[in-house]
Design an enzyme around this catalytic site. Structure first.
Site, PDB file in Angstrom:
ATOM      1  N   SER A 145      33.967 -10.007  34.349  1.00  0.00           N
ATOM      2  CA  SER A 145      32.861 -10.174  35.029  1.00  0.00           C
ATOM      3  C   SER A 145      31.734 -10.493  34.338  1.00  0.00           C
ATOM      4  O   SER A 145      31.616 -10.063  32.831  1.00  0.00           O
ATOM      5  CB  SER A 145      32.639  -8.659  35.683  1.00  0.00           C
ATOM      6  OG  SER A 145      31.265  -8.571  36.284  1.00  0.00           O
ATOM      7  N   TYR A 158      31.828   0.664  34.054  1.00  0.00           N
ATOM      8  CA  TYR A 158      32.268  -1.003  34.554  1.00  0.00           C
ATOM      9  C   TYR A 158      31.728  -1.954  33.339  1.00  0.00           C
ATOM     10  O   TYR A 158      32.639  -2.673  33.033  1.00  0.00           O
ATOM     11  CB  TYR A 158      31.900  -1.167  35.966  1.00  0.00           C
ATOM     12  CG  TYR A 158      32.530  -2.520  36.260  1.00  0.00           C
ATOM     13  CD1 TYR A 158      33.884  -2.535  36.693  1.00  0.00           C
ATOM     14  CD2 TYR A 158      31.624  -3.600  36.299  1.00  0.00           C
ATOM     15  CE1 TYR A 158      34.127  -3.803  37.096  1.00  0.00           C
ATOM     16  CE2 TYR A 158      31.923  -4.550  36.955  1.00  0.00           C
ATOM     17  CZ  TYR A 158      33.298  -4.986  37.456  1.00  0.00           C
ATOM     18  OH  TYR A 158      34.000  -6.165  37.647  1.00  0.00           O
TER      19      TYR A 158
END
Length: 256
Positions: A145, A158
């Site tokens: 990501s 995250y």
């Protein structure tokens, strides 16, 4: 082409599997909890032209499950690609330090970082066999990501897990060459049920609208668009690429 796609019951993983199926791949479809979604994806892959589809339940945070997922491909004798797509998050504002526990970090690292490592370790022999048989390096694609590059994302845990995955991608690319090449895709926002499940439909629509207004290209990437990049890195089209962190964020990184 023989491929394992983790977390492929829906979203980006499913879109990736279906693209590969259209090219006649043999596929292992993996899911953690959504058996009906996985079976629907498997049928879509069969309908698209997959040579063979195997569905395997397993949580990549568990090493024994990773070995079970890989075992489903052993009768092929080799793997050409492993796509580490399984991922999870917890939506917590970055300034809410009390909103995350050590257990939250451990769970996100377990799936997002340790899971890909365990999958690579379990699949290494089959990937090397694939490289020796085909005469070109097998591929590992880690779905990461932009959160791991920029420090933005659904939560600090995250961000940290994806940053670690990016660093591990570079280390594995060095360690596993020349028989296995390792790259990562770093998407920005993807228009999938991920945000709806995490935040609810209204909040997910707000995120979608905000992203489209903010990014230079004024688009929200679809799962199919990002999956095309994943498949590029998994196939011989990218045969001389390794150790790359490939961003696909509609220009979000250009925004001040």
């Amino acid at each position: 082409m023989n491929v394992i796609v983790t977390g492929s019951a829906s979203g980006l993983g499913a879109a990736t599997a279906i693209i590969l199926a259209k090219a006649g791949a043999r596929l292992v479809i993996n899911y953690a909890s959504s058996a009906s979604d996985a079976e629907a994806t498997a049928q879509a892959c069969r309908d698209a032209g997959a040579a063979e589809v195997v569905v395997v339940q397993g949580d990549v945070a568990q090493d024994e499950d990773c070995r079970k997922i890989v075992a489903a491909a052993t009768h092929w004798g080799r793997l050409d690609a492993l796509i580490n797509n399984a991922g999870t998050t917890k939506h917590v504002a970055h300034d809410n330090l009390d909103g995350l526990s050590a257990e939250d970090f451990q769970r996100l690292y377990g799936v997002n970082t340790i899971g890909p490592f365990q999958m690579v370790r379990a699949a290494r022999a089959l990937l090397e066999a694939g490289a020796k048989e085909s005469g070109r390096a097998a591929a590992v694609v880690n779905v990461s990501s932009v959160a791991g590059l920029t420090g933005i994302g659904s939560s600090l845990a995250y961000v940290a897990s994806k940053g670690a995955l990016n660093a591990m991608t570079l280390s594995l690319a060095r360690a596993l060459a020349p028989l296995i090449r390792v790259n990562a895709v770093c998407p920005g926002y993807i228009d999938t049920p991920w945000f709806t499940k995490g935040r609810g439909a209204a909040a997910a629509q707000q995120v979608r609208d905000t992203v489209k207004a903010k990014v230079p290209l004024k688009v929200a990437s679809t799962a199919e668009e990002v999956a095309a990049l994943v498949c590029f890195l998994a196939t011989p089209q990218s045969c001389n690429m390794t150790g790359e962190l490939v961003r696909m964020d509609a220009g979000l990184h250009l925004v001040n």
